[in-house]
Write a protein that holds these residues in place. Structure first.
Motif, PDB file in Angstrom:
ATOM      1  N   ASP A 191      17.344 -50.565  -4.408  1.00  0.00           N
ATOM      2  CA  ASP A 191      16.543 -49.369  -4.395  1.00  0.00           C
ATOM      3  C   ASP A 191      16.802 -48.806  -3.324  1.00  0.00           C
ATOM      4  O   ASP A 191      17.116 -49.344  -2.183  1.00  0.00           O
ATOM      5  CB  ASP A 191      14.987 -49.785  -4.787  1.00  0.00           C
TER       6      ASP A 191
ATOM      7  N   THR B 237      12.449 -46.326  -4.243  1.00  0.00           N
ATOM      8  CA  THR B 237      12.786 -45.479  -5.347  1.00  0.00           C
ATOM      9  C   THR B 237      13.901 -46.004  -6.017  1.00  0.00           C
ATOM     10  O   THR B 237      14.928 -46.369  -5.475  1.00  0.00           O
ATOM     11  CB  THR B 237      13.064 -44.126  -4.876  1.00  0.00           C
ATOM     12  N   ASP B 238      13.560 -46.336  -7.216  1.00  0.00           N
ATOM     13  CA  ASP B 238      14.830 -47.222  -8.128  1.00  0.00           C
ATOM     14  C   ASP B 238      15.810 -45.926  -8.633  1.00  0.00           C
ATOM     15  O   ASP B 238      15.655 -44.769  -8.278  1.00  0.00           O
ATOM     16  CB  ASP B 238      14.335 -48.058  -9.237  1.00  0.00           C
ATOM     17  N   SER B 239      16.936 -46.338  -9.358  1.00  0.00           N
ATOM     18  CA  SER B 239      17.704 -45.532  -9.815  1.00  0.00           C
ATOM     19  C   SER B 239      17.208 -44.347 -10.877  1.00  0.00           C
ATOM     20  O   SER B 239      17.531 -43.231 -11.133  1.00  0.00           O
ATOM     21  CB  SER B 239      19.115 -46.340 -10.507  1.00  0.00           C
ATOM     22  N   ASN B 240      16.223 -44.852 -11.446  1.00  0.00           N
ATOM     23  CA  ASN B 240      15.460 -43.844 -12.477  1.00  0.00           C
ATOM     24  C   ASN B 240      14.446 -42.933 -11.680  1.00  0.00           C
ATOM     25  O   ASN B 240      13.621 -42.275 -12.343  1.00  0.00           O
ATOM     26  CB  ASN B 240      14.677 -44.502 -13.511  1.00  0.00           C
ATOM     27  N   LYS B 241      14.577 -43.152 -10.565  1.00  0.00           N
ATOM     28  CA  LYS B 241      13.369 -42.305  -9.461  1.00  0.00           C
ATOM     29  C   LYS B 241      12.157 -42.539  -9.619  1.00  0.00           C
ATOM     30  O   LYS B 241      11.223 -41.729  -9.400  1.00  0.00           O
ATOM     31  CB  LYS B 241      13.627 -40.936  -9.796  1.00  0.00           C
ATOM     32  N   VAL B 242      12.089 -43.876 -10.092  1.00  0.00           N
ATOM     33  CA  VAL B 242      10.428 -44.266 -10.059  1.00  0.00           C
ATOM     34  C   VAL B 242      10.163 -44.841  -8.807  1.00  0.00           C
ATOM     35  O   VAL B 242      10.821 -45.850  -8.350  1.00  0.00           O
ATOM     36  CB  VAL B 242      10.324 -45.570 -11.225  1.00  0.00           C
TER      37      VAL B 242
ATOM     38  N   HIS C 120      14.283 -58.385  -9.912  1.00  0.00           N
ATOM     39  CA  HIS C 120      14.410 -57.055 -10.602  1.00  0.00           C
ATOM     40  C   HIS C 120      14.373 -56.953 -12.095  1.00  0.00           C
ATOM     41  O   HIS C 120      15.321 -57.567 -12.555  1.00  0.00           O
ATOM     42  CB  HIS C 120      15.609 -56.280  -9.983  1.00  0.00           C
TER      43      HIS C 120
END
Length: 162
Positions: A47, A91-96, A161
């Motif tokens: 992330d 921030t992960d790849s899904n913008k979370v 993860h």
């Protein structure tokens, strides 16, 4: 001409008689955080990580911006408080966005080089704890924080993860 040579000799004598000041070239005192899976297996940030802290006046400030695909980071350490509070923004790849708070307790030790050098502080890390949203475990690996920038001070083990 004789005056010019005489002045040059006095200048060179004065220049050569000055003592050199051995102030350290690298004056940053920072804590290195290493990232790990279980045990001794190094982990790489999957992330994006940014780290924030709060200033003395109560405002937030960004101290590390957008780390990705790294196995460690270095962060500054205060010399005004016995405890630093850091906010790790993942921030992960899904913008979370997931935020963990890290509390780093330490003793500040004034470090004197010379009256001609700026004042510095070294530190002894005494305790570290965090919330556990992305961070599973924090371990003090080396409590002595000084000019040495290659020493890993804190090991962070992340949760698996999903």
């Amino acid at each position: 001409m004789r005056k010019a040579v005489f002045c040059l000799l006095i200048f060179l004598t004065a220049l050569l008689s000055c003592s050199s000041i051995d102030c350290p070239v690298e004056t940053k005192v920072q804590v290195r955080y290493g990232f790990y899976k279980t045990g001794e297996t190094v982990d790489t940030l999957a992330d994006t990580l940014s780290v924030w802290t709060t200033r003395n006046n109560g405002t937030d400030t960004l101290i590390f911006n957008r780390a990705f695909d790294r196995t460690s980071i270095q962060l500054p350490i205060s010399y005004q408080h016995p405890e630093d509070i850091l906010y790790f923004h993942f921030t992960d790849s899904n913008k979370v966005l997931t935020v963990d708070t890290v509390w780093l307790q330490k003793d500040d030790i004034p470090h004197f080089e010379s009256v001609d050098c700026a004042a510095h502080y070294f530190h002894t890390l005494t305790a570290v704890r965090s919330t556990h949203h992305r961070i599973d475990t924090l371990i003090i690996n080396n409590p002595s924080v000084n000019y040495e920038s290659t020493v890993e001070h804190i090991r962070i083990q992340f949760k698996a993860h999903h």
